[in-house]
Structure formats: structure tokens, C-alpha cells
Design a protein around this motif. Structure first.
Motif, mmCIF file in Angstrom:
data_model
loop_
_atom_site.group_PDB
_atom_site.id
_atom_site.type_symbol
_atom_site.label_atom_id
_atom_site.label_comp_id
_atom_site.label_asym_id
_atom_site.label_seq_id
_atom_site.Cartn_x
_atom_site.Cartn_y
_atom_site.Cartn_z
ATOM 1 N N ARG A 137 109.689 -62.764 -15.265
ATOM 2 C CA ARG A 137 109.694 -62.002 -14.011
ATOM 3 C C ARG A 137 110.987 -62.280 -13.266
ATOM 4 O O ARG A 137 111.328 -63.427 -13.011
ATOM 5 N N VAL A 140 113.707 -55.480 -5.988
ATOM 6 C CA VAL A 140 113.276 -54.897 -7.260
ATOM 7 C C VAL A 140 112.703 -56.027 -8.099
ATOM 8 O O VAL A 140 113.323 -57.076 -8.253
ATOM 9 N N THR A 141 111.505 -55.830 -8.647
ATOM 10 C CA THR A 141 110.888 -56.807 -9.526
ATOM 11 C C THR A 141 110.870 -56.242 -10.939
ATOM 12 O O THR A 141 110.413 -55.120 -11.152
ATOM 13 N N VAL A 142 111.401 -57.028 -11.879
ATOM 14 C CA VAL A 142 111.467 -56.612 -13.278
ATOM 15 C C VAL A 142 110.629 -57.578 -14.095
ATOM 16 O O VAL A 142 110.740 -58.794 -13.945
ATOM 17 N N GLU A 143 109.769 -57.051 -14.955
ATOM 18 C CA GLU A 143 109.003 -57.878 -15.883
ATOM 19 C C GLU A 143 109.457 -57.529 -17.288
ATOM 20 O O GLU A 143 109.550 -56.360 -17.648
ATOM 21 N N TRP A 144 109.735 -58.571 -18.081
ATOM 22 C CA TRP A 144 110.248 -58.397 -19.434
ATOM 23 C C TRP A 144 109.417 -59.287 -20.349
ATOM 24 O O TRP A 144 109.117 -60.422 -20.000
ATOM 25 N N CYS A 175 116.534 -59.551 -22.654
ATOM 26 C CA CYS A 175 116.474 -59.624 -21.187
ATOM 27 C C CYS A 175 117.768 -60.230 -20.651
ATOM 28 O O CYS A 175 118.346 -59.732 -19.683
ATOM 29 N N TRP A 230 123.841 -55.809 -16.270
ATOM 30 C CA TRP A 230 123.484 -55.305 -14.957
ATOM 31 C C TRP A 230 124.301 -56.002 -13.851
ATOM 32 O O TRP A 230 124.735 -55.384 -12.894
#
Length: 121
Positions: A90, A100-104, A112, A119
Motif C-alpha cells: 500500500r 492517492v492510495t495505490v495497492e499493488w 511496483c 512515476w
């Protein structure tokens, strides 16, 4: 104006205290530094007390531990690990008031990392 400086006083230890620490250094597995630290004195002071009484402080050894030839030596043992829970990675990215929350998936952590490096550019 009067300025008073605190007087530095030397601590004095009884002969019984010194002897008990020296005896503790002779115990199996004990170290001079460990005994001194546990009793609030400097290791060099304890070593000096030992030399003053004709007791040579133990030598420090950096040699590896020798294993007797009669003892069996261990080899490589394969261990089966249970499958890990694939907990996601996370990331919470903030810029100004935006979040912004990113889950990988953890199984693709390398991807990731590559995405994040690109990015952040």
C-alpha cells in the motif's frame, strides 16, 4: 555575584566489592566489560584492579570457535515454507491537498518498484 562550582569527588569502592567483581570475571562465559557495565564502573578500572592484584585480565579472542572432529557437522537442510499471504503493498501519495492510495500485489514487488521509480521520475 558568586559562582559555585560543584566539587568532583572520586568514588571509592571497598576491597570486598572489588574482589567480588574480579571473582565474577572468572565465571564461565563472563566478560570483564559485561561485569563492569552491570556494576556501573568502567571496564578499564576493573582490569586495573585485576592487574594490581596479580590477576591477568582474560585475553580477547577473535579466533573462530573450534569444533571437535568427533562432533557431527550439520549440512544443508531444506525447509518447506508455507505459502505467504499475498498482502498488498500500500502506497499513500500526497501532493498538496490531494491523496492517492495505490495497492499493488506483493508478489510483483519488483514491478511496483519500477512503476514508482518511473512515476517519481
Amino acid at each position: 555575584m558568586n559562582v559555585t562550582h560543584p566539587r568532583r569527588t572520586r568514588r571509592t569502592h571497598s576491597e570486598e566489592f572489588k574482589r567480588s567483581l574480579i571473582d565474577a570475571c572468572g565465571e564461565p562465559g563472563a566478560s570483564v566489560a559485561g561485569v563492569a557495565l552491570a556494576n556501573g564502573i568502567n571496564a578499564n578500572q576493573l582490569r586495573r584492579w585485576m592487574r594490581e592484584r596479580g590477576i591477568e585480565p582474560p585475553e580477547l579472542s577473535c579466533l573462530p570457535l573450534r569444533v571437535a572432529a568427533s562432533e557431527p557437522r550439520g549440512g544443508f537442510v531444506s525447509v518447506q515454507l508455507p505459502p505467504s499471504l499475498d498482502a498488498p503493498i500500500r502506497l499513500e501519495l500526497r501532493k498538496g491537498t490531494a491523496t492517492v492510495t495505490v495497492e499493488w500485489p506483493a508478489s510483483s514487488a519488483a514491478a511496483c518498484g519500477a512503476w514508482l521509480r518511473e512515476w517519481l521520475g
